[in-house]
Design a protein around this motif. Sequence first.
Motif, PDB file in Angstrom:
ATOM      1  N   UNK A   1      37.000  48.402  38.440  1.00 19.70           N
ATOM      2  CA  UNK A   1      36.672  49.710  38.994  1.00 19.70           C
ATOM      3  C   UNK A   1      37.406  50.767  38.192  1.00 19.70           C
ATOM      4  N   UNK A   2      36.680  51.791  37.800  1.00 18.25           N
ATOM      5  CA  UNK A   2      37.263  52.820  36.948  1.00 18.25           C
ATOM      6  C   UNK A   2      37.380  54.138  37.684  1.00 18.25           C
ATOM      7  N   UNK A   3      38.269  54.960  37.182  1.00 15.45           N
ATOM      8  CA  UNK A   3      38.419  56.310  37.709  1.00 15.45           C
ATOM      9  C   UNK A   3      37.194  57.123  37.308  1.00 15.45           C
ATOM     10  N   UNK A   4      36.929  58.200  38.045  1.00 16.04           N
ATOM     11  CA  UNK A   4      35.840  59.072  37.591  1.00 16.04           C
ATOM     12  C   UNK A   4      36.405  60.248  36.784  1.00 16.04           C
ATOM     13  N   UNK A   5      37.663  60.085  36.331  1.00 13.57           N
ATOM     14  CA  UNK A   5      38.262  61.097  35.446  1.00 13.57           C
ATOM     15  C   UNK A   5      38.217  60.543  34.040  1.00 13.57           C
ATOM     16  N   UNK A   6      38.118  61.426  33.054  1.00 13.23           N
ATOM     17  CA  UNK A   6      38.099  60.945  31.686  1.00 13.23           C
ATOM     18  C   UNK A   6      38.398  62.039  30.693  1.00 13.23           C
ATOM     19  N   UNK A   7      38.191  61.712  29.424  1.00 17.36           N
ATOM     20  CA  UNK A   7      38.490  62.630  28.326  1.00 17.36           C
ATOM     21  C   UNK A   7      37.268  62.801  27.453  1.00 17.36           C
ATOM     22  N   UNK A   8      37.011  64.027  27.015  1.00 14.87           N
ATOM     23  CA  UNK A   8      35.896  64.247  26.075  1.00 14.87           C
ATOM     24  C   UNK A   8      36.344  63.809  24.690  1.00 14.87           C
ATOM     25  N   UNK A   9      35.600  62.880  24.094  1.00 17.76           N
ATOM     26  CA  UNK A   9      35.973  62.397  22.762  1.00 17.76           C
ATOM     27  C   UNK A   9      35.217  63.160  21.682  1.00 17.76           C
TER      28      UNK A   9
ATOM     29  N   UNK B   1      35.992  71.174  24.227  1.00 12.77           N
ATOM     30  CA  UNK B   1      36.749  70.721  23.066  1.00 12.77           C
ATOM     31  C   UNK B   1      37.024  69.222  23.164  1.00 12.77           C
ATOM     32  N   UNK B   2      37.288  68.623  22.025  1.00 10.86           N
ATOM     33  CA  UNK B   2      37.661  67.210  22.007  1.00 10.86           C
ATOM     34  C   UNK B   2      39.047  67.084  22.621  1.00 10.86           C
ATOM     35  N   UNK B   3      39.210  66.098  23.464  1.00  7.39           N
ATOM     36  CA  UNK B   3      40.495  65.880  24.107  1.00  7.39           C
ATOM     37  C   UNK B   3      40.574  66.495  25.491  1.00  7.39           C
ATOM     38  N   UNK B   4      39.558  67.274  25.873  1.00  9.52           N
ATOM     39  CA  UNK B   4      39.579  67.947  27.174  1.00  9.52           C
ATOM     40  C   UNK B   4      39.460  66.949  28.310  1.00  9.52           C
TER      41      UNK B   4
ATOM     42  N   UNK C   1      25.734  61.019  39.762  1.00  8.74           N
ATOM     43  CA  UNK C   1      26.744  61.824  39.081  1.00  8.74           C
ATOM     44  C   UNK C   1      26.013  63.000  38.460  1.00  8.74           C
ATOM     45  N   UNK C   2      26.302  64.200  38.959  1.00  9.71           N
ATOM     46  CA  UNK C   2      25.549  65.360  38.476  1.00  9.71           C
ATOM     47  C   UNK C   2      25.992  65.765  37.074  1.00  9.71           C
ATOM     48  N   UNK C   3      27.286  65.827  36.886  1.00  8.46           N
ATOM     49  CA  UNK C   3      27.840  66.214  35.590  1.00  8.46           C
ATOM     50  C   UNK C   3      29.348  66.020  35.648  1.00  8.46           C
ATOM     51  N   UNK C   4      30.035  66.372  34.563  1.00 11.29           N
ATOM     52  CA  UNK C   4      31.497  66.376  34.531  1.00 11.29           C
ATOM     53  C   UNK C   4      31.981  67.813  34.432  1.00 11.29           C
ATOM     54  N   UNK C   5      33.131  68.070  35.044  1.00 10.96           N
ATOM     55  CA  UNK C   5      33.686  69.421  34.962  1.00 10.96           C
ATOM     56  C   UNK C   5      35.141  69.324  34.519  1.00 10.96           C
ATOM     57  N   UNK C   6      35.644  70.386  33.921  1.00  7.42           N
ATOM     58  CA  UNK C   6      37.040  70.346  33.439  1.00  7.42           C
ATOM     59  C   UNK C   6      38.021  70.276  34.594  1.00  7.42           C
ATOM     60  N   UNK C   7      39.143  69.587  34.359  1.00  5.76           N
ATOM     61  CA  UNK C   7      40.206  69.557  35.354  1.00  5.76           C
ATOM     62  C   UNK C   7      41.500  70.008  34.695  1.00  5.76           C
ATOM     63  N   UNK C   8      42.427  70.351  35.539  1.00  5.19           N
ATOM     64  CA  UNK C   8      43.650  70.962  35.063  1.00  5.19           C
ATOM     65  C   UNK C   8      44.667  69.898  34.655  1.00  5.19           C
ATOM     66  N   UNK C   9      44.418  69.285  33.492  1.00  6.35           N
ATOM     67  CA  UNK C   9      45.380  68.317  32.942  1.00  6.35           C
ATOM     68  C   UNK C   9      45.484  68.591  31.454  1.00  6.35           C
ATOM     69  N   UNK C  10      46.638  68.269  30.855  1.00  3.51           N
ATOM     70  CA  UNK C  10      46.790  68.568  29.410  1.00  3.51           C
ATOM     71  C   UNK C  10      45.807  67.761  28.569  1.00  3.51           C
ATOM     72  N   UNK C  11      45.352  68.392  27.464  1.00  2.00           N
ATOM     73  CA  UNK C  11      44.433  67.704  26.550  1.00  2.00           C
ATOM     74  C   UNK C  11      45.061  66.438  25.989  1.00  2.00           C
ATOM     75  N   UNK C  12      44.207  65.485  25.688  1.00  2.00           N
ATOM     76  CA  UNK C  12      44.663  64.272  24.989  1.00  2.00           C
ATOM     77  C   UNK C  12      44.718  64.611  23.489  1.00  2.00           C
ATOM     78  N   UNK C  13      45.831  64.311  22.825  1.00  2.00           N
ATOM     79  CA  UNK C  13      45.960  64.696  21.408  1.00  2.00           C
ATOM     80  C   UNK C  13      44.938  63.982  20.514  1.00  2.00           C
TER      81      UNK C  13
END
Lengths: 355, 385, 349
Positions: free
Chosen positions: A260-268, A313-316, A335-347
Motif C-alpha cells: 500500500x502506497x501513500x497518495x503523496x509523491x514527487x514530480x520527476x 517544477x521537477x522535485x515538487x 483520482x481527479x488530479x494531484x495538487x502541490x503540498x507544503x513540503x520542501x522540494x526533493x533535490x
Amino acid sequence: MSEIVSEEGGILTAPHVLEYPYRRSVGPVLGRFFTELRAGRIVGLRTQQGRVLAPPQEYDPETGAATGSDFVEIGPGGVVTTWSWVVRPRAKQPLDRPFAWALVKLDGADTAMLHAVDAGDLSRMRTGMRVRPRWRAERVGHIHDIECFEPEPQATADNGLGGERQRAGAAGDGGQRARGERQRAGELAMAEEAQKPVTNIKTPMRLEYRYSAGIATSRFLHGIAQGKILGQRCPSCSKVYVPPRGSCPRCAVATEEEVELSDKGTITTYAIVRVPSESIDVPLPFASVHVLLDGADLPMFSVVQECPLDQIRMGMRVQAVWVPREQLGPTLQSIRYFKPIDEPDVPAEKLQETV
Amino acid sequence: MARLCAVAGIGQTQYSARRDDVSIAGLLREAATRALEDAGMDWPDIEAVVVGKAPDMFEGVMMPELYLADALGCSGKPMLRVHTAGSVGGSTAIVAASLVQAGIHERVLTVSFEKQSESNAMWALTVKTPLQASVVAGAGGYFAPLVRAYMNRSGAPDDTGIRVALKDRRNALKNPYAHLRDPNMSFDTIASSPMLWDPIRLHEACPSSDGACALVLTSERSVRKTKYAPAWIHATSMRSEPTQFAGQEKVNPQSGRDCAKDVYKKAGISDPRKQIDMAEIYVPFSWFEPMWMENLGFAPVGEGWKMTYEGATALDGDMPVNCSGGVLSSNPIGASGMIRFAEAAMQVRGQAGEHQVDGARIALGHAYGGGSQFFSMWIVGSAKP
Amino acid sequence: MRDVAIVSFASAPNRRTDLRNEVEILMPVVQEAVARSGIARPFDFTCSGSSDFLQGTPFAFVIALDAAGAWPPIAESHVEMDGAWALYEAWVKIQAGQAETALVYAFGKSSPGDLPEVLATQLDPYLVAPLWPDSVSLAALQARAWLEKTGNSERDLAAIAVRSRRDAKANPNATLSGDFEIAKLLAEPYVAAPLRAHDCSPSCDGAVAVVLAAGDRARGVCKRPAWIRGIDHRIEPHALGMRDLTVSSSTRIAGEKAGVGNGAVDLAELHAPFTHQEAILREALGLGAGVAVNPSGGALTANPMMAAGLARIGEAASRIWDGSARRAIAHATSGPCLQQNLVCVLEGE
C-alpha cells in the motif's frame, strides 16, 4: 462509474469501441468504377492479356503490371459461381434478413465479384443461377450503390440464353424490367456526367469489444475504489510498481506482493500541454506530470491542478485529490488530479534515477 | 555465412498531408516502381516482398499486406509484414536484408508506408483503452517531459530545439519529396510558433504525412549496371527494451546505446564521429537531435546540444544530420524509418541531389519507436565492407 | 543452409475466454518454453506475432514485451502476422549467421471482439470490406465450391470434425474435445450454409512460445531436435473471385519449395480453421491417406488467433521429440480462404 460494466471472479471488464469515419481516396481506376456505379453502370477492366477483371483491379495479379484504362461495361446481370447462406445476418451486412453471399461473374467479365444476394430462402440459391443488381435509388459512388443482387425472374440453372435475351431486350417480364432500368439509369447517367468523378469514399468503421483489465489491474482498481493505492513489489529486484501490471518488465517475472502506497509523491518531470487530446478531459493548458509516489519505484502519469503553471517544477511535492468518498469507484478517475503540498522540494540529484 | 547485400534501388513518394490522388495501393506502387526503375529491374525480377507499417488502425485495414499482395506483384511469392512501432521502417529494411544475407533470395523488394490521412494520427496512436490510465496527450505529450529532463540535465540553451528545426526545415528545401517546404521558415517563425507540449513548439514537431518508401535489396551478383552504383550494407542492428520499468534511463536509453555500439562494432567503426560521414536519424521533435547525438556516441553525455550550436550537424558540418529534412519535414509514420535508411544509402551512392554531402562514403541510418524503446540502425557504404 | 531445430514448445490453456491480460497469459508460456529449452537467456534473437485488431488497441506487441524479458536490451522484432511467420523471420536470422538461438512467441485474445466480423477488416477496403462479409461466410463460399467440385458431402466434413475432437481428448490445451456422432452433428443448424458450428474452429484466447537453436547448440540441449529441413511461404491474389478457391496453389508451391515430397511423411499438423480447408490442404500437399493429420486436434479444437499456426509447428515438433514421428509437416495460414500459406518440414535425426 459508467466505465465499468461487469465483473467476473473479481476481474473487471468494460466496453471498448474502435470507431472512425475513415475517408479513403480511391485513385483513378477505382474512381472510374465508382463513378460508373453512381451512374448505374458496372464496368470491368480489360488487361493486356484480354482478361476482363471485375471489379477492376489497379494491378494485374498475374503479371504485376498496372492494368491501364481499357474499361468495358459488363453485366448488369451475371452468374453465381459459388455462394453461402447467412442464417443470422450481422447489423453491418447488406441485408437484415437471411441472405446469400455470392461470387457473381457478370456477363462479359472473366472474374467474379463478391456481393449479397437477396434470394429470400436458402432453397432458391443455386450455383449457376442468374442474378442482377438491385440499385439504390440514390447513389453516391460506392459499392453500396448496389444494395444487393437478386435472382433474375426467369433464373434457371445454367440457362445460357437468359443473358442474351435480356440484353436484346426481348419479350418477357425480366427483359422489360431490365430495359426500363437501363433507361432510368441512362437518364441519371446523363445528369451525372455533369458531376465530377468520384475520388473519395466513406467507409466508417465501428467495432465493439469487451475489454478485460486482467488480474493485476483489477486488484489495483478495487483498491482505488476503497481509496487505497496498491502497488506490487517484484520478488526479484524488489522494486515497487504502480499501477501494477502483475509482472516486472525488467525481470520478466510475475509480481504478487501488494504494497500500500501513500497518495503523496514527487514530480520527476512534466510538460505543459496546450493542444487538445481525445483521451484527456482537462481544460487547457494543463500540466502533464510524472509523479513518483512515496514508496514506489516507478512514476505514474497524471495531471497537476491548483497550481500556477509557471510554478510546476521537477522535485515538487504533490498529493492526490480524490473524488468524494461516496463517488469512489474501480477506476483511475477516482483520482481527479494531484495538487502541490507544503513540503520542501526533493533535490535534483535524487531524481536522476527516476525521470 | 552472411552474404553481401546491396541497396540497388531506392524510391520515395511525394510526401504530403493527404495524398488524395491515389489509393493505398497506388501510394506504395509509386515508391516501388521508382525503386525498381532505379535498380534497373521490373516486377518479375523480385523474389520476395517485405512490407512495413505502424498500427493498422491508421488506415483501418487489418493486416494490409493481404490486400496489397496484388499491387506488389506477389502472387506466388513470399510476403512478410513487419510492425515494430515507429522504428518499423528500419526494421523492415533489416528483415528484407537478412533474406539476401542468408542466401534465401537474390532480389527483394521492401516497402514501408503510411496513409495516415485516412484517419487521424493522434487518434490512432492513443486509442483509449478502458480501465487503463490515459493521461498521456499523444506522442508529444509523452516525449515532452523527457525533453525537459534532458534540458535540465545538460543545461542546454533553450533555443537548441529551434536551431535544429531551422536546420532540418531548410534542408527540406533541397529535397523535392519533402512534405514541409517553407522557404519563409526562420528562427523567429519557429520561436513564435505556438507551444504545444511545453517545451515543444509547433514548428519543432513533425507533421503528419502520407507516403511510402521502397528499396530493392540484392545479392552481389544480382546488381545491375544503372546510373548509380549500389550502396553496400556494412552492418545492421536492432535492440529493444521494456516500455517502462523502475530505474529505467529514458532520456538516454540503453537500447539505443547498445544498438549503436553493436552496429559500429559490426561495421568495424571505432570512432563514429570521425569515421561516419553523415547520419539520417529519427528526430520527430527537434530536441531529439542533441539527445541522439549523445545516445549514438557522437558527443559526450550532456554535450550533444553543442554539435547543433557549433553547426556540426549542418549540411556543411563535420557530422551532417538529416540533410533530407528528416522526420521534422516528412513523417508518414510507418515509412519514416525506411526513409532514414534510404537517405543514408542515397548519400553514399551520390544520389542525394541538392542535399548531397560531398564525398559521403559511410552513412548511418537510424530509427526508433515506442517509448524510446525500439531501435533499428544500419551502416551503408559506397564500397563493399 | 544451416541446421536449425525447434527445441521446445509451450502453449496456454486455450480457454474460450481468458480474462487475464495478455502479459498474464503469455508470461508463463514463455517461461515454460524457455525452461524446457535448456537454453539460458538472453536469446540471440526474439520475434513475435500478434494483431492489434483482435482487441482493437494499437501496439499489442509492445505491452507483451514485458513477458519476453527485454532487459538488458535484446535484439527483437515483430510481425503483425501469425507467429509462424515470426518463426520464419527468426529462422532467416539464424541462416544469415546473425543468431544461434531464438525465442519466438505469439498471442491473441479473440474473446473481446466478434472475431469473424473483425476479420472482415482484412478485406479490400474499397470493394469488399464495406459490405462486412464475416470470415465464416467467406469460408462457407469456399466450402460450397469445394463440395460441388469434388462431389464430397457435408458428412465428409463432419467426419473431419469428429476425428479432430476425438484426437483432442489427449491434448490438455484443447478448447473442446470429446466423442461426437456424425449424425447428431449434421442435425445441428447451419451457421453459414454449408458450414455448421462443428465445421468452424472455436476461437479462444491463447499464446504459444517456441525456441529455435542452430546446429550443435540444438544438439547440446535437446536429445532429439526437430530439425527444420525446409520452410517456405507464398501468397495468392487477394480477391476471392480471382482465384480457384477449391485448391490451395500457394500451399502446393510452398510445400514443393520446402521439400515435402522429398521423403515419407508420418504426420501433418495443418492449420485449417474450417473442416473443408483440411481437405484442400491435404490435397495441396499431396498427403496420402496414410498420413495422420492434426493428431493434436488442430485448429478445429483450439484456434488461438495469431498463434494457431505457430502452435501447429510446435505440435509437430513435439511428436518428433517423443519419437512418434520421424518426419512431420507443419502448416500455417493467413488471410481469407487460405490466401497465404507457410509450410515447414521437420525431421528427427
